[in-house]
Design an enzyme around this catalytic site. Structure first.
Site, PDB file in Angstrom:
ATOM      1  N   THR A 225      56.724  37.927   3.567  1.00 24.15           N
ATOM      2  CA  THR A 225      56.525  37.198   2.319  1.00 24.15           C
ATOM      3  C   THR A 225      57.542  36.074   2.214  1.00 24.15           C
ATOM      4  O   THR A 225      58.743  36.302   2.422  1.00 24.15           O
ATOM      5  CB  THR A 225      56.689  38.201   1.147  1.00 24.15           C
ATOM      6  OG1 THR A 225      55.612  39.120   1.225  1.00 24.15           O
ATOM      7  CG2 THR A 225      56.707  37.517  -0.198  1.00 24.15           C
TER       8      THR A 225
ATOM      9  N   HIS B  17      47.980  46.433   4.170  1.00 26.10           N
ATOM     10  CA  HIS B  17      49.384  46.816   3.971  1.00 26.10           C
ATOM     11  C   HIS B  17      49.453  48.210   3.349  1.00 26.10           C
ATOM     12  O   HIS B  17      49.321  48.366   2.138  1.00 26.10           O
ATOM     13  CB  HIS B  17      50.058  45.785   3.061  1.00 26.10           C
ATOM     14  CG  HIS B  17      51.559  45.869   3.048  1.00 26.10           C
ATOM     15  ND1 HIS B  17      52.262  46.923   3.594  1.00 26.10           N
ATOM     16  CD2 HIS B  17      52.496  45.015   2.564  1.00 26.10           C
ATOM     17  CE1 HIS B  17      53.553  46.713   3.432  1.00 26.10           C
ATOM     18  NE2 HIS B  17      53.726  45.567   2.812  1.00 26.10           N
TER      19      HIS B  17
ATOM     20  N   ASN C  46      55.681  50.426   2.820  1.00 26.45           N
ATOM     21  CA  ASN C  46      56.712  49.871   1.929  1.00 26.45           C
ATOM     22  C   ASN C  46      56.495  50.070   0.435  1.00 26.45           C
ATOM     23  O   ASN C  46      56.933  49.252  -0.376  1.00 26.45           O
ATOM     24  CB  ASN C  46      56.913  48.373   2.227  1.00 26.45           C
ATOM     25  CG  ASN C  46      57.449  48.155   3.631  1.00 26.45           C
ATOM     26  OD1 ASN C  46      57.856  49.117   4.283  1.00 26.45           O
ATOM     27  ND2 ASN C  46      57.456  46.925   4.104  1.00 26.45           N
TER      28      ASN C  46
ATOM     29  N   TYR D 116      53.823  50.038  -1.599  1.00 35.22           N
ATOM     30  CA  TYR D 116      52.791  49.342  -2.380  1.00 35.22           C
ATOM     31  C   TYR D 116      51.565  50.254  -2.557  1.00 35.22           C
ATOM     32  O   TYR D 116      51.623  51.445  -2.227  1.00 35.22           O
ATOM     33  CB  TYR D 116      52.470  47.988  -1.726  1.00 35.22           C
ATOM     34  CG  TYR D 116      53.698  47.101  -1.714  1.00 35.22           C
ATOM     35  CD1 TYR D 116      54.226  46.604  -2.908  1.00 35.22           C
ATOM     36  CD2 TYR D 116      54.379  46.835  -0.533  1.00 35.22           C
ATOM     37  CE1 TYR D 116      55.387  45.839  -2.905  1.00 35.22           C
ATOM     38  CE2 TYR D 116      55.541  46.072  -0.530  1.00 35.22           C
ATOM     39  CZ  TYR D 116      56.039  45.575  -1.728  1.00 35.22           C
ATOM     40  OH  TYR D 116      57.196  44.832  -1.749  1.00 35.22           O
TER      41      TYR D 116
ATOM     42  N   ASN E 137      61.123  50.553  -2.212  1.00 29.15           N
ATOM     43  CA  ASN E 137      60.389  50.529  -3.483  1.00 29.15           C
ATOM     44  C   ASN E 137      60.322  51.904  -4.133  1.00 29.15           C
ATOM     45  O   ASN E 137      59.270  52.317  -4.670  1.00 29.15           O
ATOM     46  CB  ASN E 137      58.982  49.948  -3.304  1.00 29.15           C
ATOM     47  CG  ASN E 137      59.007  48.426  -3.290  1.00 29.15           C
ATOM     48  OD1 ASN E 137      59.842  47.803  -3.943  1.00 29.15           O
ATOM     49  ND2 ASN E 137      58.100  47.829  -2.535  1.00 29.15           N
TER      50      ASN E 137
END
Ligand SMILES: Cc1cc2nc3c(=O)[nH]c(=O)nc-3n(C[C@H](O)[C@H](O)[C@H](O)COP(=O)(O)O)c2cc1C
Length: 357
Positions: A25, A175, A178, A180, A235
């Site tokens: 990102t 994805h 991580n 999400y 996260n």
């Protein structure tokens, strides 16, 4: 004995070497989620990678968790992605688009008015998140997704994947890492559901299996990859005893003919080797923040058949010609963390190749 410079068949394409650029990102898209004009040059410069996996891209406005991330759900965004794909292909490279829905990570100020962040269950991330204006605030409690929310998110992903192929990208990576949305479904910490999308081992995996199946049906499994971070804590994830979930998930997905599985393997555990043993197509490894991205370490992963190919992140930011540098044992340039996110060309398209350094 294969090494990092050997080609590798990846679904319907061929990687010219086994060094992929990891998804990163960079928050340089405009307020409509259209990649910046500089992104064309950024990706073109890095086309020497065996595969470029793009920065995380939202499949819908409601999947956006950060300012400045690109989307792929409008014609304007699709046209910009086409320019990027054409530039990479012009250099003989391959490019997959990473699709990400951020789930509980994000903030309502980034969503269309009146919308709230959504997740498998109403479990808040114990951390601060950035608002649309960049202010850091405690994460909100997400709304528990209904079955119809789940169905519409799956449709958004499939529609966006179809746009990626229409824009000329070689494939899509989902994805699932991580912390999400996909990861949130897989973890019993963030997924407290009592319906068929939670509870049992197969329940925790159901959303990802349905999503992967729907996207594979739409664009073909041989254009589809999936990224996972089993045991990852990023996260505010707290996966414990989730080995069974990942083993069962990867067993189910193995039959769908995906082009690759991409795992974060910073701190390898026996589970990583188990997943590698189950998986029959290309297995890609990212050594992550805890591991080393030194050439010899990565090459040994190929020699030892721990992976078929690797992905490398930060070194590709500061060394657009990373593969050439490694091939010729040239020195590597350090990256500047201050320019990772937001801004324009600085720290983005102004890292020179070795010849001109
Ligand atoms: C600036 C930056 C942005 C990142 N964005 C993403 C992303 O969008 N999607 C993703 O799956 N991982 C993302 N990552 C993680 C990287 O893909 C990679 O796993 C991480 O950088 C560790 O690999 P490295 O040591 O080779 O850099 C990001 C990492 C960095 C440094």
């Amino acid at each position: 004995m294969p090494n990092l410079f050997d080609p590798l068949t990846l679904g319907s394409a061929v990687m010219r070497n086994r060094i992929a650029m990891a998804p990163m990102t960079r928050n340089r898209a405009d307020e409509n989620g259209v990649p910046s004009p500089f992104a064309v040059e950024y990706y073109r410069q890095r086309a020497g990678a065996g595969l470029i996996i793009t920065e995380a891209t939202q499949p819908s406005e409601t999947g956006r968790g950060y300012a400045g991330t690109p989307g792929l759900h409008s014609d304007e965004q699709q046209a910009a992605w086409k320019q990027i794909a054409d530039a990479v292909h012009g250099e003989g490279g391959l490019i997959y688009l990473q699709l990400m829905h951020t789930g509980r990570i994000g903030h309502s100020s980034l969503l269309p008015s009146g919308r709230q962040i959504m997740a498998p269950s109403a479990v808040r991330a114990e951390m601060d998140v950035a608002t649309a204006t960049g202010e850091m605030v405690p994460a909100e409690v997400p709304l528990e997704m209904s079955t119809s929310d789940i169905e519409s998110v799956i449709t958004d992903f499939a529609d966006s994947a179809e746009r990626a192929i229409a824009a000329g990208l070689d494939g899509v990576e989902l994805h699932g890492a991580n912390g999400y949305l996909l990861h949130q479904f897989l973890s019993s910490h963030t997924n407290r559901r009592t319906d068929e999308y939670g509870g049992s081992v197969s329940g925790l995996g159901r959303f990802v299996v349905e999503l992967v199946t729907a996207v594979a049906d739409r664009i073909g499994g041989n254009r589809l990859g999936l990224r996972l971070s089993p045991g990852g804590k990023f996260n505010d994830m707290h996966d414990t005893n989730n080995e069974e979930t990942y083993v069962e998930l990867v067993r189910q997905l193995d039959g769908l003919g995906l082009s690759y599985l991409h795992t974060l393997r910073g701190r390898p555990t026996p589970l990583h080797d188990q997943l590698r043993a189950i998986w029959n197509s290309v297995y890609m490894v990212n050594t992550g923040y805890q591991g080393s991205s030194e050439f010899d370490v990565l090459n040994q992963l190929i020699v030892d058949k721990v992976a078929d190919c690797v992905s490398v992140g930060r070194l590709f930011i500061s060394n657009p010609d990373l593969v050439t540098r490694w091939r010729n044992s040239l020195p590597l340039a350090p990256w500047d963390e201050d320019t990772f996110y937001f801004g324009t060309e600085k720290g983005y398209t102004d890292y020179p190749n070795a010849e001109t350094a």
